[in-house]
Scaffold this active site. Sequence first.
Site, PDB file in Angstrom:
ATOM      1  CG  ASP A  93      -1.943   1.085   1.151  1.00  0.00           C
ATOM      2  OD1 ASP A  93      -2.169   1.592   0.034  1.00  0.00           O
ATOM      3  OD2 ASP A  93      -2.516   1.447   2.185  1.00  0.00           O
ATOM      4  CG  ASP A 271      -6.196  -4.701   2.364  1.00  0.00           C
ATOM      5  OD1 ASP A 271      -6.801  -4.017   1.516  1.00  0.00           O
ATOM      6  OD2 ASP A 271      -5.764  -4.222   3.432  1.00  0.00           O
TER       7      ASP A 271
END
Length: 380
Positions: A93, A271
């Site tokens: 990320d 996620d």
Amino acid sequence: MPSHFELLLTDTATAARRGRLRTRHGTIETPIFMPVGTQATVKALTPAHLREIHAQIILGNTYHLNLRPGSDLVAKLGGLHRFMGWDGPILTDSGGFQVFSLAKLRDVQEDGIAFQSHLDGANLFLGPREVMRIQQNLGSDIAMVIDECPPWPCTRDEAAAAVARSRRWAGQCLAIARDTGWLDAGHHLFGIVQGSTFADLRAEAAAGLRELDFPGYAIGGVSVGEPEPEMLHQVGCTAPHLPTDRPRYAMGLGTPSQLLKMIALGVDMFDCVMPSRVARNGLVFTPDGPINLRNEKFREDPRPIVDGLDNYCCHHFSRAYLRHLHVAGEMLAGTLLTIHNLHFYLDLMAQARAHLEAGDFASWSAAWIKRYETGAAEKE
RNA sequence: GGUAGGUUACCCAAGUGGCCAACGGGGAUUGACUGUAAAUCAAUUGGGCUCUGCCCUUCGAUGGUUCGAAUCCAUCACCUACCA
């Protein structure tokens, strides 16, 4: 751009998809859940545990890893895979979400975001150039563009500004990924759709990113405090605007039943810190809903968390023992319960894939959700 | 036998006349947790109720002083230290 995503089939009764995504470190079967390993570790687990529960891909975090130990150090030590001893795919990320979660320390500027380190107060700046350099240092299989993730609720003007800024940054990230040969080398870069609760802004954001032609697309700006119906609504009205031949990733989500609902909306990847975090706090998932192992009623319960579930935790230990470990503050509790929760999520995705292939996803999913949300586990 | 100190809610421990059902820890119970500043955080923890308040019972036991006591006095019980 050549796609590394293969759409194997689309469900007839829902928008659910069964797919396959190739990465430099292996192929991912979708729909899939990706355990979160922010600081180069899925908390409480070793890579061996992750393999054992059939994790296909895990997350790392650009913001956190750049702050500590630093992406240059990771690069020097051979990249994130070697550094953490995980040779499967890794998605990193970009740190855009930290703009939201560390809002007090933030200053969103035109060419990036100025943060103040939550560790020592040092000034840090993340823009397209920075997040791409960091993710290249880490050696991510799937990098994420840096985006602006506004809080919920936010005004239309704020959301529109975030969409515009995110689109511009996405273009810059993609240009860097192309110009440096990153994409040609088989790495992926996903764009992120923002737009808060405004369906037309999300459609506009999706269209803008689509023009840029990303290897994959994420739905961001959800799981930021909005009610579940709103979250599902936003995912539902964003997915149809994304290209069918690219993977779709709903960021930061969700509960087991939410996952099935979003698969039905056409999402391929998820996620969420929930299964790993709540495990360390004593909450575990069962087909009949979540149970809090700390509860007194499990003190003498000889049963496994889920009877017959094929993981190390459910194979060997009773609820009574696991409760004892958790209450006593033993670190093994965090490990065993995390193994269970993540396996529960991964197994759910495996079941979803199987039922998509069998053609009965819709009915199976409806029954699964009904049983889970009826909460029989809590009524025992 | 003498002298001194002590006995507070499940445990430890504050409190020495009214703001005390009684600080603070621990333990316990319950809840929260959604791109991880989380092995974290929050609430409750004498009983009852018509429950943003009211009533009852509690600070070793009994009796007393006082408008009023966990707090002062007397006696008793037990614990600790020192002296015999």
